[in-house]
Design a protein around this motif. Structure first.
Motif, PDB file in Angstrom:
ATOM      1  N   THR A  43       0.824  -1.209   0.000  1.00  0.00           N
ATOM      2  CA  THR A  43       0.000   0.000   0.000  1.00  0.00           C
ATOM      3  C   THR A  43       0.857   1.256   0.000  1.00  0.00           C
ATOM      4  N   ASP A  44       2.115   1.122   0.395  1.00  0.00           N
ATOM      5  CA  ASP A  44       3.045   2.253   0.390  1.00  0.00           C
ATOM      6  C   ASP A  44       3.731   2.411  -0.964  1.00  0.00           C
ATOM      7  N   GLY A  45       3.422   1.531  -1.931  1.00  0.00           N
ATOM      8  CA  GLY A  45       3.978   1.623  -3.266  1.00  0.00           C
ATOM      9  C   GLY A  45       5.320   0.945  -3.447  1.00  0.00           C
ATOM     10  N   LYS A  46       5.795   0.241  -2.425  1.00  0.00           N
ATOM     11  CA  LYS A  46       7.074  -0.450  -2.596  1.00  0.00           C
ATOM     12  C   LYS A  46       6.823  -1.900  -2.985  1.00  0.00           C
ATOM     13  N   GLU A  47       7.842  -2.490  -3.621  1.00  0.00           N
ATOM     14  CA  GLU A  47       7.713  -3.881  -4.053  1.00  0.00           C
ATOM     15  C   GLU A  47       8.206  -4.819  -2.957  1.00  0.00           C
ATOM     16  N   PHE A  48       7.394  -5.803  -2.651  1.00  0.00           N
ATOM     17  CA  PHE A  48       7.755  -6.844  -1.704  1.00  0.00           C
ATOM     18  C   PHE A  48       7.986  -8.103  -2.526  1.00  0.00           C
ATOM     19  N   GLN A  49       9.212  -8.627  -2.526  1.00  0.00           N
ATOM     20  CA  GLN A  49       9.523  -9.866  -3.235  1.00  0.00           C
ATOM     21  C   GLN A  49      10.136 -10.822  -2.227  1.00  0.00           C
ATOM     22  N   LEU A  50       9.543 -11.992  -2.088  1.00  0.00           N
ATOM     23  CA  LEU A  50       9.955 -12.942  -1.054  1.00  0.00           C
ATOM     24  C   LEU A  50      11.443 -13.210  -1.075  1.00  0.00           C
ATOM     25  N   SER A  51      12.010 -13.530  -2.228  1.00  0.00           N
ATOM     26  CA  SER A  51      13.437 -13.869  -2.293  1.00  0.00           C
ATOM     27  C   SER A  51      14.321 -12.709  -1.828  1.00  0.00           C
ATOM     28  N   GLU A  52      13.936 -11.492  -2.148  1.00  0.00           N
ATOM     29  CA  GLU A  52      14.717 -10.324  -1.736  1.00  0.00           C
ATOM     30  C   GLU A  52      14.589 -10.077  -0.234  1.00  0.00           C
ATOM     31  N   VAL A  53      13.405 -10.233   0.296  1.00  0.00           N
ATOM     32  CA  VAL A  53      13.185 -10.017   1.729  1.00  0.00           C
ATOM     33  C   VAL A  53      13.966 -11.044   2.541  1.00  0.00           C
ATOM     34  N   LEU A  61       6.272 -13.750   7.814  1.00  0.00           N
ATOM     35  CA  LEU A  61       4.913 -14.158   8.157  1.00  0.00           C
ATOM     36  C   LEU A  61       3.986 -13.605   7.088  1.00  0.00           C
ATOM     37  N   ILE A  62       3.255 -14.481   6.415  1.00  0.00           N
ATOM     38  CA  ILE A  62       2.220 -14.078   5.467  1.00  0.00           C
ATOM     39  C   ILE A  62       0.900 -14.204   6.206  1.00  0.00           C
ATOM     40  N   ASN A  63       0.099 -13.147   6.192  1.00  0.00           N
ATOM     41  CA  ASN A  63      -1.186 -13.170   6.881  1.00  0.00           C
ATOM     42  C   ASN A  63      -2.280 -12.808   5.881  1.00  0.00           C
ATOM     43  N   PHE A  64      -3.227 -13.719   5.672  1.00  0.00           N
ATOM     44  CA  PHE A  64      -4.379 -13.457   4.802  1.00  0.00           C
ATOM     45  C   PHE A  64      -5.527 -12.959   5.676  1.00  0.00           C
ATOM     46  N   TRP A  65      -6.161 -11.877   5.249  1.00  0.00           N
ATOM     47  CA  TRP A  65      -7.176 -11.214   6.064  1.00  0.00           C
ATOM     48  C   TRP A  65      -8.139 -10.449   5.160  1.00  0.00           C
ATOM     49  N   TYR A  66      -9.213  -9.917   5.757  1.00  0.00           N
ATOM     50  CA  TYR A  66     -10.076  -8.967   5.057  1.00  0.00           C
ATOM     51  C   TYR A  66     -10.614  -7.954   6.062  1.00  0.00           C
ATOM     52  N   SER A  67     -11.064  -6.830   5.561  1.00  0.00           N
ATOM     53  CA  SER A  67     -11.311  -5.657   6.411  1.00  0.00           C
ATOM     54  C   SER A  67     -12.471  -5.795   7.393  1.00  0.00           C
ATOM     55  N   THR A  68     -13.472  -6.590   7.099  1.00  0.00           N
ATOM     56  CA  THR A  68     -14.604  -6.723   8.017  1.00  0.00           C
ATOM     57  C   THR A  68     -14.566  -8.031   8.812  1.00  0.00           C
ATOM     58  N   LEU A  95      -1.750  -9.849   3.495  1.00  0.00           N
ATOM     59  CA  LEU A  95      -2.352  -9.871   2.158  1.00  0.00           C
ATOM     60  C   LEU A  95      -3.864  -9.972   2.245  1.00  0.00           C
ATOM     61  N   ASN A  96      -4.522  -9.016   1.655  1.00  0.00           N
ATOM     62  CA  ASN A  96      -5.975  -9.032   1.595  1.00  0.00           C
ATOM     63  C   ASN A  96      -6.369  -9.634   0.256  1.00  0.00           C
ATOM     64  N   ASN A  97      -6.930 -10.830   0.290  1.00  0.00           N
ATOM     65  CA  ASN A  97      -7.354 -11.487  -0.948  1.00  0.00           C
ATOM     66  C   ASN A  97      -8.871 -11.585  -1.041  1.00  0.00           C
ATOM     67  N   TYR A  98      -9.558 -10.783  -0.251  1.00  0.00           N
ATOM     68  CA  TYR A  98     -11.022 -10.817  -0.226  1.00  0.00           C
ATOM     69  C   TYR A  98     -11.565 -10.022  -1.409  1.00  0.00           C
ATOM     70  N   PRO A  99     -12.399 -10.645  -2.241  1.00  0.00           N
ATOM     71  CA  PRO A  99     -12.832 -10.009  -3.497  1.00  0.00           C
ATOM     72  C   PRO A  99     -13.520  -8.661  -3.334  1.00  0.00           C
ATOM     73  N   THR A 102     -11.436  -3.354  -1.772  1.00  0.00           N
ATOM     74  CA  THR A 102     -10.681  -2.664  -2.822  1.00  0.00           C
ATOM     75  C   THR A 102      -9.293  -2.306  -2.303  1.00  0.00           C
ATOM     76  N   LEU A 103      -8.437  -1.874  -3.210  1.00  0.00           N
ATOM     77  CA  LEU A 103      -7.116  -1.421  -2.814  1.00  0.00           C
ATOM     78  C   LEU A 103      -7.228  -0.241  -1.844  1.00  0.00           C
ATOM     79  N   GLN A 104      -8.180   0.648  -2.085  1.00  0.00           N
ATOM     80  CA  GLN A 104      -8.377   1.782  -1.175  1.00  0.00           C
ATOM     81  C   GLN A 104      -8.828   1.307   0.202  1.00  0.00           C
ATOM     82  N   ASP A 105      -9.685   0.289   0.254  1.00  0.00           N
ATOM     83  CA  ASP A 105     -10.096  -0.287   1.541  1.00  0.00           C
ATOM     84  C   ASP A 105      -8.877  -0.791   2.313  1.00  0.00           C
ATOM     85  N   VAL A 106      -7.971  -1.432   1.597  1.00  0.00           N
ATOM     86  CA  VAL A 106      -6.768  -1.996   2.220  1.00  0.00           C
ATOM     87  C   VAL A 106      -5.880  -0.867   2.748  1.00  0.00           C
ATOM     88  N   LYS A 107      -5.692   0.179   1.949  1.00  0.00           N
ATOM     89  CA  LYS A 107      -4.886   1.327   2.384  1.00  0.00           C
ATOM     90  C   LYS A 107      -5.501   1.987   3.616  1.00  0.00           C
TER      91      LYS A 107
END
Length: 170
Positions: A43-53, A61-68, A95-99, A102-107
């Protein structure tokens, strides 16, 4: 197999790393699997790549979630508190993978919760590769790219996060 040594010691080095191929077609992850590399724009515009991190951090830690999601909202303050203690060694990508989010909701969610770790909208099939069906779902990836923990359901204190982060940062 048997190994015979003629001497007083042996040095054995086992090395693994994230799989370079990022295609998740047909992939179904389970505990003990090696992760394929993946990228997200936070959401801050930076790239997160697993191998680089994993070149800089000891685990992710990968966390799948949704806003509500009530349990998701409840566990984030505990995750954030533990992260502050281990951020030099541990990375988090929420990571928000809830359909319907929106990206704005996540931000907006990241800002309202005061989260300082990485947050992104998952536009890939990573959640499907983990067969995420309950929220939140947390997955711990060690420094070698191995899936070491899959936890489904909200954690209700900082203690489990600290225990896991302490183990992987040692």
């Amino acid at each position: 197999p048997r190994y015979y040594f003629t001497g007083t010691s042996a040095s054995i080095v086992l090395q693994t790393s994230v799989i370079e191929d990022s295609d998740l077609t047909g992939v179904r992850y389970k505990l003990g699997d090696i992760m394929r590399d993946f990228k997200f724009t936070t959401t801050d515009g930076k790239e997160f790549q697993l191998s680089e991190v994993l070149k800089e951090k000891k685990a992710v830690l990968i966390n799948f979630w949704y806003s509500t999601c009530g349990p998701c909202v409840n566990e984030f303050p505990y995750m954030q508190s533990a992260y502050e203690k281990y951020k030099d060694d541990i990375a988090i990508i929420a990571l928000n993978n809830y359909p319907s989010d929106t990206l704005q909701d996540v931000k907006d969610f990241k800002e309202s919760m005061g989260l300082t770790f990485d947050v992104a909208k998952d536009f890939t099939t990573l959640g499907s590769a983990f067969n995420v069906s309950g929220y939140p779902t947390s997955i711990m990836i060690d420094r070698y790219g191995t899936i070491c923990l899959i936890e489904v359901g909200g954690l209700t204190s900082e203690k489990p996060f600290v225990a896991v982060f302490d183990h992987f940062s040692s």
